[in-house]
Motif scaffolding. Structure first.
Motif, PDB file in Angstrom:
ATOM      1  N   TYR A  94       0.837  -1.191   0.000  1.00  0.00           N
ATOM      2  CA  TYR A  94       0.000   0.000   0.000  1.00  0.00           C
ATOM      3  C   TYR A  94       0.874   1.245   0.000  1.00  0.00           C
ATOM      4  CZ  TYR A  94      -3.687  -3.173   1.646  1.00  0.00           C
ATOM      5  OH  TYR A  94      -4.596  -4.203   1.772  1.00  0.00           O
ATOM      6  N   CYS A  95       0.526   2.218  -0.814  1.00  0.00           N
ATOM      7  CA  CYS A  95       1.206   3.500  -0.721  1.00  0.00           C
ATOM      8  C   CYS A  95       0.388   4.427   0.189  1.00  0.00           C
ATOM      9  CB  CYS A  95       1.394   4.144  -2.096  1.00  0.00           C
ATOM     10  SG  CYS A  95      -0.119   4.584  -2.942  1.00  0.00           S
ATOM     11  N   ASN A  96       1.084   5.380   0.757  1.00  0.00           N
ATOM     12  CA  ASN A  96       0.475   6.350   1.661  1.00  0.00           C
ATOM     13  C   ASN A  96       1.066   7.718   1.385  1.00  0.00           C
ATOM     14  OD1 ASN A  96       0.989   7.810   4.572  1.00  0.00           O
ATOM     15  ND2 ASN A  96      -1.051   6.943   4.404  1.00  0.00           N
ATOM     16  N   ALA A  97       0.252   8.746   1.525  1.00  0.00           N
ATOM     17  CA  ALA A  97       0.751  10.100   1.344  1.00  0.00           C
ATOM     18  C   ALA A  97       0.096  11.033   2.347  1.00  0.00           C
ATOM     19  CB  ALA A  97       0.496  10.582  -0.075  1.00  0.00           C
ATOM     20  N   GLU A  98       0.888  11.919   2.891  1.00  0.00           N
ATOM     21  CA  GLU A  98       0.389  12.985   3.760  1.00  0.00           C
ATOM     22  C   GLU A  98       0.217  14.223   2.885  1.00  0.00           C
ATOM     23  OE1 GLU A  98       2.709  11.445   7.772  1.00  0.00           O
ATOM     24  OE2 GLU A  98       3.322  13.280   6.771  1.00  0.00           O
ATOM     25  N   ILE A  99      -1.031  14.584   2.620  1.00  0.00           N
ATOM     26  CA  ILE A  99      -1.334  15.608   1.610  1.00  0.00           C
ATOM     27  C   ILE A  99      -1.982  16.822   2.254  1.00  0.00           C
ATOM     28  CG2 ILE A  99      -2.735  16.091  -0.421  1.00  0.00           C
ATOM     29  CD1 ILE A  99      -2.276  13.195  -1.267  1.00  0.00           C
ATOM     30  N   TRP A 113      -4.492   6.610   1.381  1.00  0.00           N
ATOM     31  CA  TRP A 113      -3.942   5.286   1.064  1.00  0.00           C
ATOM     32  C   TRP A 113      -4.325   4.860  -0.344  1.00  0.00           C
ATOM     33  CZ3 TRP A 113      -0.747   2.623   4.332  1.00  0.00           C
ATOM     34  CH2 TRP A 113      -0.682   3.070   5.659  1.00  0.00           C
ATOM     35  N   GLY A 114      -3.418   4.119  -0.976  1.00  0.00           N
ATOM     36  CA  GLY A 114      -3.745   3.491  -2.243  1.00  0.00           C
ATOM     37  C   GLY A 114      -4.608   2.259  -2.003  1.00  0.00           C
ATOM     38  N   GLN A 115      -5.042   1.646  -3.097  1.00  0.00           N
ATOM     39  CA  GLN A 115      -5.962   0.506  -3.001  1.00  0.00           C
ATOM     40  C   GLN A 115      -5.239  -0.792  -2.686  1.00  0.00           C
ATOM     41  OE1 GLN A 115      -4.741   1.713  -5.784  1.00  0.00           O
ATOM     42  NE2 GLN A 115      -4.496   0.088  -7.327  1.00  0.00           N
ATOM     43  N   GLY A 116      -3.940  -0.782  -2.772  1.00  0.00           N
ATOM     44  CA  GLY A 116      -3.158  -1.984  -2.508  1.00  0.00           C
ATOM     45  C   GLY A 116      -2.872  -2.750  -3.776  1.00  0.00           C
ATOM     46  N   THR A 117      -1.637  -3.231  -3.902  1.00  0.00           N
ATOM     47  CA  THR A 117      -1.269  -4.058  -5.044  1.00  0.00           C
ATOM     48  C   THR A 117      -0.530  -5.299  -4.524  1.00  0.00           C
ATOM     49  OG1 THR A 117      -0.167  -4.061  -7.211  1.00  0.00           O
ATOM     50  CG2 THR A 117       0.922  -2.835  -5.467  1.00  0.00           C
ATOM     51  N   PRO A 118      -0.941  -6.497  -4.944  1.00  0.00           N
ATOM     52  CA  PRO A 118      -0.320  -7.709  -4.417  1.00  0.00           C
ATOM     53  C   PRO A 118       1.017  -8.007  -5.071  1.00  0.00           C
ATOM     54  CG  PRO A 118      -2.079  -8.275  -5.922  1.00  0.00           C
ATOM     55  CD  PRO A 118      -2.093  -6.784  -5.803  1.00  0.00           C
ATOM     56  N   VAL A 119       1.951  -8.423  -4.250  1.00  0.00           N
ATOM     57  CA  VAL A 119       3.257  -8.877  -4.709  1.00  0.00           C
ATOM     58  C   VAL A 119       3.458 -10.293  -4.180  1.00  0.00           C
ATOM     59  CG1 VAL A 119       5.757  -8.573  -4.507  1.00  0.00           C
ATOM     60  CG2 VAL A 119       4.256  -6.574  -4.828  1.00  0.00           C
ATOM     61  N   THR A 120       3.711 -11.216  -5.082  1.00  0.00           N
ATOM     62  CA  THR A 120       3.943 -12.609  -4.702  1.00  0.00           C
ATOM     63  C   THR A 120       5.314 -13.037  -5.199  1.00  0.00           C
ATOM     64  OG1 THR A 120       1.583 -13.102  -4.860  1.00  0.00           O
ATOM     65  CG2 THR A 120       3.103 -14.974  -4.846  1.00  0.00           C
TER      66      THR A 120
END
Length: 123
Positions: A94-99, A113-120
């Protein structure tokens, strides 16, 4: 309103590399700290890396020397280059930013927060 869109996750073999991207768009006055977090299966979300608007970085011990966080301030985008990937890096990232944005005619800092991206990472 601000939107965060992630891309770049997927399946990779141990020792391989992936590059994650996260772009922020919307009513942005400025972006302060940006970062990446991950949530392994069955575990809590944990910090991976952060980067300030000035470029100062911070990494979790488990990824130091393998992952690199960077950002393009002009494009409101943060990246995570992941090298020498291990099976234990498997997680949803997940990415996060203080905006800083204007709400109710006043500047305020909000966390997105971003929506999340899976890494396997698996052979």
């Amino acid at each position: 309103q601000v939107h965060m869109v992630e891309s770049g996750g997927g399946l990779v073999q141990p020792g391989g590399s992936l590059r994650l991207s996260c772009a922020a768009s919307g009513s942005i006055f400025s972006i302060n700290r940006m970062g990446w977090y991950r949530q392994p299966p069955g575990k809590e979300r944990e910090l991976v890396a952060t980067i300030t608007s000035g470029g100062s970085t911070n990494y979790a011990d488990s990824v130091k020397g393998r992952f690199t966080i960077s950002r393009d301030n002009a494009e409101n985008t943060v990246y995570l280059q992941m090298n020498s990937l291990k099976p234990e890096d498997t997680a949803v990232y997940y990415c996060n930013a203080e905006i800083t944005e204007v709400r109710f005619r006043a500047l305020g800092i909000y966390s997105y927060w971003g929506q999340g991206t899976p890494v396997t990472v698996s052979s």
